[in-house]
Design a protein around this motif. Structure first.
Motif, mmCIF file in Angstrom:
data_model
loop_
_atom_site.group_PDB
_atom_site.id
_atom_site.type_symbol
_atom_site.label_atom_id
_atom_site.label_comp_id
_atom_site.label_asym_id
_atom_site.label_seq_id
_atom_site.Cartn_x
_atom_site.Cartn_y
_atom_site.Cartn_z
ATOM 1 N N VAL A 49 0.860 -0.914 -0.035
ATOM 2 C CA VAL A 49 -0.016 0.053 0.050
ATOM 3 C C VAL A 49 0.797 1.343 0.067
ATOM 4 C CG1 VAL A 49 -1.909 1.353 1.285
ATOM 5 C CG2 VAL A 49 -1.827 -1.193 1.337
ATOM 6 N N ILE A 50 0.660 2.244 -0.941
ATOM 7 C CA ILE A 50 1.379 3.374 -1.021
ATOM 8 C C ILE A 50 0.263 4.819 -0.930
ATOM 9 C CG2 ILE A 50 2.930 5.018 -2.165
ATOM 10 C CD1 ILE A 50 3.775 2.554 -3.701
ATOM 11 N N MET A 51 0.501 5.447 -0.315
ATOM 12 C CA MET A 51 -0.186 6.627 -0.149
ATOM 13 C C MET A 51 0.308 7.770 -0.296
ATOM 14 S SD MET A 51 -2.496 7.889 3.293
ATOM 15 C CE MET A 51 -1.622 9.454 3.638
ATOM 16 N N VAL A 78 -6.181 12.844 -1.701
ATOM 17 C CA VAL A 78 -4.922 11.803 -1.225
ATOM 18 C C VAL A 78 -5.356 10.779 -2.390
ATOM 19 C CG1 VAL A 78 -4.634 10.026 0.501
ATOM 20 C CG2 VAL A 78 -5.340 12.456 1.225
ATOM 21 N N GLN A 79 -4.157 10.077 -2.528
ATOM 22 C CA GLN A 79 -4.051 8.993 -3.751
ATOM 23 C C GLN A 79 -3.523 7.646 -2.823
ATOM 24 O OE1 GLN A 79 -2.100 8.988 -7.564
ATOM 25 N NE2 GLN A 79 -4.069 9.311 -8.025
ATOM 26 N N VAL A 80 -4.102 6.702 -3.036
ATOM 27 C CA VAL A 80 -3.695 5.274 -2.511
ATOM 28 C C VAL A 80 -3.786 4.086 -3.618
ATOM 29 C CG1 VAL A 80 -4.185 3.441 -0.865
ATOM 30 C CG2 VAL A 80 -4.811 5.944 -0.754
ATOM 31 N N TYR A 81 -2.438 3.583 -3.584
ATOM 32 C CA TYR A 81 -2.196 2.638 -4.688
ATOM 33 C C TYR A 81 -2.224 1.172 -3.558
ATOM 34 C CZ TYR A 81 -0.437 5.913 -7.599
ATOM 35 O OH TYR A 81 -0.603 7.161 -8.563
ATOM 36 N N ILE A 82 -3.029 0.231 -4.180
ATOM 37 C CA ILE A 82 -3.394 -1.091 -3.321
ATOM 38 C C ILE A 82 -2.730 -2.087 -4.476
ATOM 39 C CG2 ILE A 82 -4.821 -2.552 -2.169
ATOM 40 C CD1 ILE A 82 -6.428 -0.031 -1.381
ATOM 41 N N ASP A 83 -1.843 -3.135 -3.584
ATOM 42 C CA ASP A 83 -1.728 -4.235 -4.347
ATOM 43 C C ASP A 83 -2.631 -5.492 -4.095
ATOM 44 O OD1 ASP A 83 -0.928 -6.806 -5.137
ATOM 45 O OD2 ASP A 83 1.254 -6.803 -4.271
ATOM 46 N N GLY A 84 -3.771 -5.380 -5.054
ATOM 47 C CA GLY A 84 -4.875 -6.182 -4.933
ATOM 48 C C GLY A 84 -4.672 -7.706 -4.981
ATOM 49 N N ASP A 128 -6.774 -5.895 2.394
ATOM 50 C CA ASP A 128 -8.036 -5.750 2.139
ATOM 51 C C ASP A 128 -8.433 -4.315 1.662
ATOM 52 O OD1 ASP A 128 -10.989 -6.114 1.981
ATOM 53 O OD2 ASP A 128 -11.434 -5.746 3.977
ATOM 54 N N PRO A 129 -8.756 -4.131 0.561
ATOM 55 C CA PRO A 129 -8.961 -2.365 0.153
ATOM 56 C C PRO A 129 -10.045 -1.799 0.920
ATOM 57 C CG PRO A 129 -8.720 -4.115 -1.894
ATOM 58 C CD PRO A 129 -8.949 -4.942 -0.598
ATOM 59 N N ASN A 130 -11.026 -2.361 1.324
ATOM 60 C CA ASN A 130 -11.980 -2.106 2.188
ATOM 61 C C ASN A 130 -11.482 -1.528 3.537
ATOM 62 O OD1 ASN A 130 -14.305 -1.968 0.163
ATOM 63 N ND2 ASN A 130 -14.858 -4.081 0.722
ATOM 64 N N THR A 131 -10.806 -2.437 4.066
ATOM 65 C CA THR A 131 -10.095 -2.208 5.283
ATOM 66 C C THR A 131 -9.101 -0.880 5.258
ATOM 67 O OG1 THR A 131 -10.598 -4.260 6.178
ATOM 68 C CG2 THR A 131 -8.673 -3.084 7.372
#
Length: 117
Positions: free
Chosen positions: A30-32, A75-81, A87-90
């Protein structure tokens, strides 16, 4: 940035040397980034989590690029899905609580939903 959590789910916060950024996981999952240009109206999927509306760019699945909508600064968030421990929702619920407390709301999505829907 100083109020960000040490953990996002199973991911521990790691040091970054770029201004207004944070990361979690080793390797990074996760990167923010704070202070990105606020997006205008969009056809991207919009979800509402943690008191914030988020635009979800799913064009690079399994990874997600998610940007706060109707908030200044954005704010931008990159998530390794592809990592099931993230968990993206969390992630968005946790970060959203901080974003909503420290940014100004100027707009909202017309019909937000959950990422899993």
């Amino acid at each position: 940035m100083v109020r960000l959590p040490k953990d996002l789910g199973e991911q521990q916060r790691v040091w970054t040397d770029a201004q207004s950024t944070a990361a979690w996981g080793s390797p990074t999952r996760v990167i923010m980034a704070c202070g990105v240009t606020p997006p205008g109206p969009s056809t991207l999927k919009c979800v509402s989590l943690g008191g914030v509306d988020w635009l979800v760019d799913e064009s690079e699945q399994p990874n997600f690029r998610i940007t706060s909508y109707g908030r200044t600064p954005a704010v931008q968030v990159y998530i390794d899905g592809g990592d099931t421990s993230v968990d993206p929702n969390t992630v968005l619920t946790t970060l959203g609580r901080l974003v909503s407390a420290h940014t100004q709301k100027s707009a909202q999505c017309s019909d937000p939903d959950q990422i899993g829907e």
